[in-house]
Design a protein around this motif. Sequence first.
Motif, mmCIF file in Angstrom:
data_model
loop_
_atom_site.group_PDB
_atom_site.id
_atom_site.type_symbol
_atom_site.label_atom_id
_atom_site.label_comp_id
_atom_site.label_asym_id
_atom_site.label_seq_id
_atom_site.Cartn_x
_atom_site.Cartn_y
_atom_site.Cartn_z
ATOM 1 N N ARG A 189 3.928 14.882 59.429
ATOM 2 C CA ARG A 189 2.765 15.213 59.038
ATOM 3 C C ARG A 189 1.818 13.932 58.843
ATOM 4 O O ARG A 189 0.565 14.205 59.343
ATOM 5 C CB ARG A 189 2.648 16.195 57.639
ATOM 6 N N SER A 190 2.169 13.123 58.055
ATOM 7 C CA SER A 190 1.242 12.028 57.863
ATOM 8 C C SER A 190 0.979 11.085 59.242
ATOM 9 O O SER A 190 -0.127 10.734 59.532
ATOM 10 C CB SER A 190 2.217 10.865 57.018
ATOM 11 N N THR A 191 2.257 11.313 60.077
ATOM 12 C CA THR A 191 1.948 10.521 61.406
ATOM 13 C C THR A 191 0.890 11.534 62.262
ATOM 14 O O THR A 191 0.097 10.639 62.909
ATOM 15 C CB THR A 191 3.311 10.550 62.120
ATOM 16 N N ALA A 192 0.823 12.728 62.085
ATOM 17 C CA ALA A 192 -0.214 13.422 62.947
ATOM 18 C C ALA A 192 -1.498 13.232 62.329
ATOM 19 O O ALA A 192 -2.482 13.085 63.258
ATOM 20 C CB ALA A 192 0.404 14.866 62.635
ATOM 21 N N ASP A 193 -1.382 13.119 60.921
ATOM 22 C CA ASP A 193 -2.850 13.057 60.412
ATOM 23 C C ASP A 193 -3.439 11.746 60.848
ATOM 24 O O ASP A 193 -4.545 11.690 60.871
ATOM 25 C CB ASP A 193 -2.646 13.175 58.997
ATOM 26 N N ALA A 194 -2.627 10.648 60.807
ATOM 27 C CA ALA A 194 -3.118 9.445 61.346
ATOM 28 C C ALA A 194 -3.655 9.460 62.686
ATOM 29 O O ALA A 194 -4.628 8.759 63.004
ATOM 30 C CB ALA A 194 -1.702 8.135 60.954
ATOM 31 N N ALA A 195 -2.835 9.956 63.602
ATOM 32 C CA ALA A 195 -3.280 10.150 64.923
ATOM 33 C C ALA A 195 -4.632 10.936 64.956
ATOM 34 O O ALA A 195 -5.510 10.597 65.800
ATOM 35 C CB ALA A 195 -2.080 10.925 65.789
ATOM 36 N N HIS A 196 -4.714 11.995 64.126
ATOM 37 C CA HIS A 196 -5.944 12.795 64.044
ATOM 38 C C HIS A 196 -7.091 11.867 63.505
ATOM 39 O O HIS A 196 -8.132 12.014 64.290
ATOM 40 C CB HIS A 196 -5.878 14.016 63.285
ATOM 41 N N THR A 198 -7.352 8.574 63.795
ATOM 42 C CA THR A 198 -7.759 7.624 64.816
ATOM 43 C C THR A 198 -8.710 8.311 65.918
ATOM 44 O O THR A 198 -9.564 7.897 66.301
ATOM 45 C CB THR A 198 -6.379 7.263 65.399
ATOM 46 N N ILE A 199 -8.135 9.461 66.530
ATOM 47 C CA ILE A 199 -9.112 10.259 67.413
ATOM 48 C C ILE A 199 -10.244 10.617 66.894
ATOM 49 O O ILE A 199 -11.193 10.354 67.610
ATOM 50 C CB ILE A 199 -8.304 11.461 67.958
ATOM 51 N N ILE A 200 -10.124 10.942 65.710
ATOM 52 C CA ILE A 200 -11.802 11.469 65.002
ATOM 53 C C ILE A 200 -12.739 10.072 65.051
ATOM 54 O O ILE A 200 -13.903 10.203 65.420
ATOM 55 C CB ILE A 200 -11.480 12.229 63.763
ATOM 56 N N ALA A 201 -12.099 8.905 64.568
ATOM 57 C CA ALA A 201 -12.724 7.713 64.425
ATOM 58 C C ALA A 201 -13.359 7.344 65.681
ATOM 59 O O ALA A 201 -14.757 6.859 65.930
ATOM 60 C CB ALA A 201 -12.002 6.651 63.734
ATOM 61 N N ALA A 202 -12.309 7.377 66.683
ATOM 62 C CA ALA A 202 -12.917 7.051 68.234
ATOM 63 C C ALA A 202 -13.870 7.878 68.787
ATOM 64 O O ALA A 202 -14.881 7.564 69.271
ATOM 65 C CB ALA A 202 -11.548 7.144 69.253
ATOM 66 N N VAL A 203 -13.657 9.504 68.390
ATOM 67 C CA VAL A 203 -14.730 10.357 69.298
ATOM 68 C C VAL A 203 -15.861 10.060 68.367
ATOM 69 O O VAL A 203 -16.718 9.974 68.764
ATOM 70 C CB VAL A 203 -14.289 11.454 68.864
ATOM 71 N N GLY A 204 -15.947 9.614 67.196
ATOM 72 C CA GLY A 204 -17.108 9.585 66.253
ATOM 73 C C GLY A 204 -17.760 8.414 66.693
ATOM 74 O O GLY A 204 -19.088 8.279 66.847
ATOM 75 N N ALA A 205 -17.151 7.292 66.928
ATOM 76 C CA ALA A 205 -17.775 5.848 67.302
ATOM 77 C C ALA A 205 -18.414 6.219 68.558
ATOM 78 O O ALA A 205 -19.376 5.668 69.045
ATOM 79 C CB ALA A 205 -16.832 4.801 67.123
ATOM 80 N N GLY A 206 -17.554 6.697 69.687
ATOM 81 C CA GLY A 206 -18.047 6.827 70.775
ATOM 82 C C GLY A 206 -19.197 7.642 70.949
ATOM 83 O O GLY A 206 -20.325 7.474 71.541
ATOM 84 N N GLY A 207 -19.494 8.742 70.036
ATOM 85 C CA GLY A 207 -20.495 9.813 70.183
ATOM 86 C C GLY A 207 -21.835 9.215 69.548
ATOM 87 O O GLY A 207 -22.719 9.313 70.020
ATOM 88 N N ALA A 208 -21.459 8.523 68.609
ATOM 89 C CA ALA A 208 -22.591 7.605 67.744
ATOM 90 C C ALA A 208 -23.133 6.659 68.750
ATOM 91 O O ALA A 208 -24.256 6.470 69.155
ATOM 92 C CB ALA A 208 -22.193 6.975 66.344
ATOM 93 N N LEU A 209 -22.377 5.908 69.612
ATOM 94 C CA LEU A 209 -22.803 4.678 70.422
ATOM 95 C C LEU A 209 -23.586 5.521 71.752
ATOM 96 O O LEU A 209 -24.561 5.121 71.853
ATOM 97 C CB LEU A 209 -21.538 4.171 71.072
ATOM 98 N N LEU A 210 -22.872 6.689 72.186
ATOM 99 C CA LEU A 210 -23.804 7.380 73.106
ATOM 100 C C LEU A 210 -25.028 7.966 72.567
ATOM 101 O O LEU A 210 -25.916 7.814 73.371
ATOM 102 C CB LEU A 210 -22.756 8.580 73.637
ATOM 103 N N LEU A 211 -25.066 8.404 71.486
ATOM 104 C CA LEU A 211 -26.448 8.902 70.939
ATOM 105 C C LEU A 211 -27.416 7.674 70.668
ATOM 106 O O LEU A 211 -28.561 8.055 70.949
ATOM 107 C CB LEU A 211 -26.103 9.660 69.587
ATOM 108 N N LEU A 212 -26.890 6.780 70.142
ATOM 109 C CA LEU A 212 -27.652 5.506 69.939
ATOM 110 C C LEU A 212 -28.344 4.878 71.378
ATOM 111 O O LEU A 212 -29.561 4.485 71.480
ATOM 112 C CB LEU A 212 -27.046 4.329 69.207
ATOM 113 N N LEU A 213 -27.280 5.050 72.488
ATOM 114 C CA LEU A 213 -27.858 4.703 73.770
ATOM 115 C C LEU A 213 -29.140 5.604 74.177
ATOM 116 O O LEU A 213 -29.920 5.095 74.827
ATOM 117 C CB LEU A 213 -26.679 4.569 74.770
ATOM 118 N N LEU A 214 -28.791 6.936 74.049
ATOM 119 C CA LEU A 214 -29.708 7.998 74.637
ATOM 120 C C LEU A 214 -30.931 7.735 73.603
ATOM 121 O O LEU A 214 -32.065 7.769 74.149
ATOM 122 C CB LEU A 214 -29.030 9.225 74.154
#
Length: 650
Positions: A189-196, A198-214
Amino acid sequence: MSERATRPKRSGTDPRGGLTRRIVFASGIVVLLAIGAYSLLFSVILDLRKSAGVANHAKAIMASANRLQRLVTDLETDVRGFVITGDRRLLAPLKDAQSDAITEGRTLERLTAENDPAQSSRAQEIVQNTETYVREYSIPLASAIQQEPVSARSLATIAEGEQRLAPLRTQFDAFMAAENDLIQSHEGRSTADAAHATIIAAVGAGGALLLLLLFSGYLTRAILRPVRRTSAMASNLAGGDLSVRIPEVSRNDVGVLERTFNVMAGSLQADRQQLRRVVEEQGALRRIATLIARGVSPSEIFTAVASELGRIQGMEYAVVNRFDPSLVATAVGHWTSPGAPDIMPPVNGRWPVEEQSAAAEIVQTRRPARVNTDEATSTIGVWSRVHGIRYVVGCPITVGGHLWGMIAVFSLDPEPPPKDTEERLVEFVELLATAIANAENRNELLASSARIVAASDEARRRIERNLSTGPQRRLTALGKELLETDGIIDPELFHLKEQLAGTARGLDSVLDDLREISRGLHPATLSRSGLRRALEALTQRSEVPAKLGVHIDRNLPDHIQVAIYYTVSEALTNVAKYSHATVVNIDLTLEHATLKLRVNDNGIGGADPTRGSGLFGLKDRIESLGGTIRVISPTGGGTSLLVDVPVPTS
């Protein structure tokens, strides 16, 4: 008067504030998305921390179970060693091991109480069996060894210990296996949570970057580009190109700025055109007045009036007509624009005043009139239509209360003349009527010159007032709007803020130029503070150090104050340009009923009053008041300007 630019009416939806709302809305979306992403990330981190805590707790349980198993094994090992070797030293730690086993069992039971119920049940069973092993086997065996060591050292004793310990070991193995399974489950479960995470952080950073660019793209399109256009246009405006306009494409605050800029530019252009026209008209009137003052023949004056009027009005032809008692119009002066067909004077210089003509309407109403020749049946109307003339605009000339004649302009343009054509004709007609009525009367000529000067001063005063209350205020308001726009722009957009600052400086420069033009049109200080203060302001601005002495004990008429002011102003300008003087003395004295002005400098002298139009204009102005002006300028002896003006006693 030409139509001035007017402020555009706003539509039902006020665009101001729209840009602010959009920026706040977009910023709110970015903030909400960031909060959502970080909330998910925080939740995953909490799960990770919880999993880590569970794992650490499981490890503590494993460690306690291992210690308990090791203590039980040690108890058996000590008893087995004694039975085999008979060494009583092996019995020394037995008592402590028994106590520690019971204590560790309770620790294991406490740790598993918060864990899986099945594990807790297993732990309780292990603890109970351990305590049973200690109380029913280990402790009695230790007492027996103390009392009968020989009988206690038997294989039966060892066999009994093995028999009691075997089930306990099986329980320990089952407990350890189950605990290992739980640990692996938590680690998964800890490994799955860590993967989640990482994914959330990446998606959040990418979304924030996209919104900033827009968001940056929107700011560039909605603010940066329009403001750059405004800055470029403002630079052109500051450079004197008042025809520039900004495409009005924005619907937000920047759109208001664009529209306001265009209104301001249009107003400035209209004011400059009006100012240029007024200057041209005043110059033409001055030239005509000069001819009148020189005593030239009426025919020359009539021709000069037609010439000046035709050029200023932009028409192809201009004619001064006199009406006979039999209502026949006679051309006494005319002008043809260069390049236009030479058809003047109309109808060989004489034609009857008939219906459907400007002359007939003027005779009936004594007011200006305009006629479209398309359907005119009068002699002058048919003649005009045959020669391609589409419109005739005339103004009556009244002398001594009687209709003397008319002045008219003829246009080949199919479009109607400007609406203010009649109004502009009036000024020339007034001068022409004065010249006709006073062709042989010098005093009346001077009076007409005085009216011309007064009209000029009033026109200057009107233009100065219009500039002060119109464009200057709009320029100031536009500067404030630029500062407000600057205030809502992200500080990181420093290039844009620099461009806005440059635009504001350009507008300040235009405002300074307008103030300078206004000051040259009419001295506002003279109207507000009087002649003395106005002359003091002139001397303070003089390039050559000036000393002023004013000795007047009463108020002077306005037209005399204006004449003295412009005389001193022109004199100081000439001193700065030509005299190479280091000081100029100005003395104004009222002696009896004569105002005496003396302007003396210590320059190189040799001034020729016949060169340049400045002194001629001063001469006309002073003589229109019945005064005199003289220039004394011996070479190397400086220059003196002597002015005497009669002042009414009342």
